[in-house]
Scaffold this motif. Structure first.
Motif: not given
Length: 387
Positions: A41-58, A74-83
């Motif tokens: 769930p990259f919502d709010g963490l990764v820009p919606s537009e294509a960018e050359k300098r987006g955030p790194t995986i780290a 604020g909802h907790p993730f499922s066990e699968r998503m935690k994995q």
């Protein structure tokens, strides 16, 4: 035969994580890893537009670490998503994946038009990009859209996949690899086949990881022919999802540590070094289900398929669930609601539902009679060899 080993994409990080893409070229296993990352769930963490300098995986992994396994609401993730998040975080600590950049995250969900779609693009240090389409999630809408593929092409997610790929091709230079797991693999192939000519020329490879195929009319389109030699399909030996409908590409059969439908799990695919561990043929179970479903669908008209699927999901939705994970709670109440929904069907719809299920049962019964003698012949051959 199920492998006694358990070496998978998680072990791949230990074996290959210290090798940059400059030291060790892109592999089919890298493709599966990026396909798994697309579920996050990259919502709010990764820009919606294509960018050359987006955030790194780290950098994105650090943001996940601060989330305490909770989504933007604020909802907790499922066990699968935690994995998935833990796996992504381990990748973030490797030389190979830490500096890969993310951008163009899109997530569309529309109950009214029965659409579940998400995609994200990973930009590698060498200037190439991996466009990853998300597979089906646990939502009823997501599964309904998958079933709609049996009578409708394109479904809304396929339209969105083409538009997404064109957006990436316009905004980012460099070679493209495209892929996904489950429905994401189907979307990857569809987008590559139906994008513009110049976008298609930049595609180095398209990966369908145990995703369904297409009807014969769709496969006959020019875009599929132009991708010849660049389409790669991977399925586990007891594949069910990946054998649905028709494929224009030959598939590679990957060994899995699971059985049956559980082999769809990408964490169960066996890896050795930079490659998958492969087997020669799919299992009897996979062939049986594949032939049964193809014959069953072939005996139904497009209208009959649509009516059956609409009736089936009307019954499921009568339970008021939005996700199949909810079925395990209040299961007695859910079963009662489905029973009432069936009894409330008009006589024609109820008769259609029963007849269609009866046809599926009869088709399966006929096919199992064909497979059993085959197994017996194979056993006879083994006995002769032993003697």
């Amino acid at each position: 035969m199920v492998s006694t080993t358990s070496t998978n994409i998680e072990d791949y990080l230990l074996w290959r994580g210290d090798l940059s893409f400059a030291m060790s070229p892109f592999t089919p296993v890298d493709n599966l890893m990026f396909s798994v990352f697309a579920y996050l769930p990259f919502d709010g963490l990764v820009p919606s537009e294509a960018e050359k300098r987006g955030p790194t995986i780290a950098e994105v992994a650090q943001r996940f670490a601060r989330s305490n396994y909770r989504d933007i609401h604020g909802h907790p993730f499922s066990e699968r998503m935690k994995q998935h998040i833990d796996f992504f975080s381990r990748a973030a600590n490797t030389e190979r994946f830490a500096r890969v950049r993310l951008s163009a995250f899109q997530n569309r969900f529309d109950r009214e038009v029965e659409t579940q779609f998400a995609a994200v693009t990973f930009s590698l240090p060498d200037g190439s990009h991996y466009v990853a389409f998300r597979g089906t999630d646990a939502t009823v809408v997501g599964w309904k859209e998958d079933f709609n593929m049996s009578f409708m092409t394109p479904v809304p997610a396929q339209h969105l996949a083409v538009a997404y790929l064109e957006h990436i091709a316009r905004r980012l230079h460099g070679k493209l690899r495209i892929g996904g797991h489950s429905k994401g693999g189907n979307l990857a192939v569809y987008a590559a086949a139906f994008c513009g000519f110049w976008s298609r020329r930049r595609i180095r490879a398209v990966y369908n990881n145990d995703g369904p195929g297409f009807n014969e009319k769709t496969i006959a389109q020019k875009g599929f022919r132009e991708l010849e030699g660049r389409l790669f399909a991977y399925v586990p030996q007891s594949s069910i999802i990946g054998m649905l409908l028709e494929h224009s590409e030959r598939y590679t059969i990957v060994q899995s540590t699971q059985r049956g439908i559980a082999q769809h799990d990408p964490y169960s695919w066996v890896v050795q070094g930079p490659n998958f561990v492969c087997v020669d043929t799919v299992s009897d179970t996979s062939r049986f289900i594949d032939s049964t479903i193809k014959e069953w669908l072939g005996a139904l008209s497009t209208t009959e398929r649509q009516r059956f699927i609409d009736a089936l999901f009307d019954i499921i939705e009568a339970t008021d669930i939005t996700s199949f994970t909810e079925l395990s709670s209040n299961w007695l109440q859910r079963a009662r609601a489905m029973g009432e929904a069936i009894s409330n069907l008009d006589a024609e719809s109820r008769a259609m539902l029963i007849q269609t299920l009866k046809l599926l049962f009869e088709t399966g019964k006929n096919n199992i009679r064909l497979i059993l003698p085959l197994r017996e012949r194979e056993e006879d051959k083994k006995d002769i060899v032993k003697k």
